[in-house]
Design a protein around this motif. Structure first.
Motif, short mmCIF file in Angstrom:
data_model
loop_
_atom_site.label_atom_id
_atom_site.label_comp_id
_atom_site.label_asym_id
_atom_site.label_seq_id
_atom_site.Cartn_x
_atom_site.Cartn_y
_atom_site.Cartn_z
N SER A 38 36.27 36.48 37.08
CA SER A 38 36.26 36.49 35.61
C SER A 38 35.34 37.59 35.09
N GLY A 39 34.19 37.74 35.72
CA GLY A 39 33.27 38.82 35.33
C GLY A 39 33.86 40.20 35.58
N THR A 43 34.73 43.07 32.65
CA THR A 43 34.14 44.41 32.73
C THR A 43 35.24 45.47 32.82
N PRO A 132 29.94 34.23 34.68
CA PRO A 132 29.95 35.39 33.79
C PRO A 132 28.95 35.27 32.64
N ASN A 136 26.28 37.01 36.22
CA ASN A 136 27.49 37.84 36.17
C ASN A 136 27.52 38.92 37.26
N GLY A 139 30.80 40.96 37.30
CA GLY A 139 30.82 42.04 36.32
C GLY A 139 29.93 43.20 36.75
#
Length: 180
Positions: A38-39, A43, A132, A136, A139
């Motif tokens: 998800s991160g 990004t 996140p 995170n 990301g």
């Protein structure tokens, strides 16, 4: 133990051409890698990069998959995602050290990649790092890959050439004599 120390994060690079990233995920702890991914997605979206995702059996297979994909020439950068939690045996040390070393070697060969393989003592540590809205780390790994893509493009656009007056000798050559 985590501290409350503030860390500086670089702003995402400005990229002049589209970027295609590949996330290579070892989903052994799927809840953790879903958070990491998800991160990465957020990004990549923020940078305007496209993202493909593949899964491999474990963290030790991630560098091989990255190497294969890098040789294909289809991607600009890579994000390695996984989680290794210390257990009762030395297997943890082998997986952490060997996957990290292999990714480092790929980087030294010019592969632009961010390492998002978590190496932790507990599930709670992994959850904080994968979230996140928390640390995170997914990301961060995507941002690292994007920064390396930007650097690779910058340096590829300005190659250094030997000037006409520069003398370049091969090993074994003496000045004015050719090969010794």
């Amino acid at each position: 133990m985590a501290s409350n120390t503030q860390h500086h994060e670089l702003a995402l690079p400005r990229l002049d051409a589209p970027v295609r990233l590949l996330a290579v995920v070892a989903p052994y702890y799927k809840d953790i890698t879903d958070g990491l991914l998800s991160g990465v997605r957020a990004t990549a979206d923020a940078a305007g990069a496209s993202l493909d995702v593949i899964e491999v059996p474990g963290a030790l297979e991630i560098p091989t998959a990255v190497g294969l994909a890098a040789r294909s020439g289809q991607y600009d950068g890579f994000v390695a995602l996984g989680c290794v939690i210390r257990g009762e045996t030395t297997h943890y040390d082998t997986v952490c050290n060997d996957s990290s070393r292999a990714l480092t070697l790929l980087g030294l060969q010019g592969v632009c990649l961010g390492n998002g393989i978590l190496t932790v003592e507990t599930m709670a540590q992994a959850q904080v790092r994968a979230d996140p809205a928390g640390q995170n780390k997914g990301g961060g790994a995507a941002a690292a890959a994007l920064h390396l893509v930007a650097l690779a493009r910058r340096w590829a656009a300005t190659p250094q050439k030997a000037a006409a007056h520069d003398v370049i000798r091969l090993a074994g050559e003496l000045e004015g004599q050719g090969k010794a």
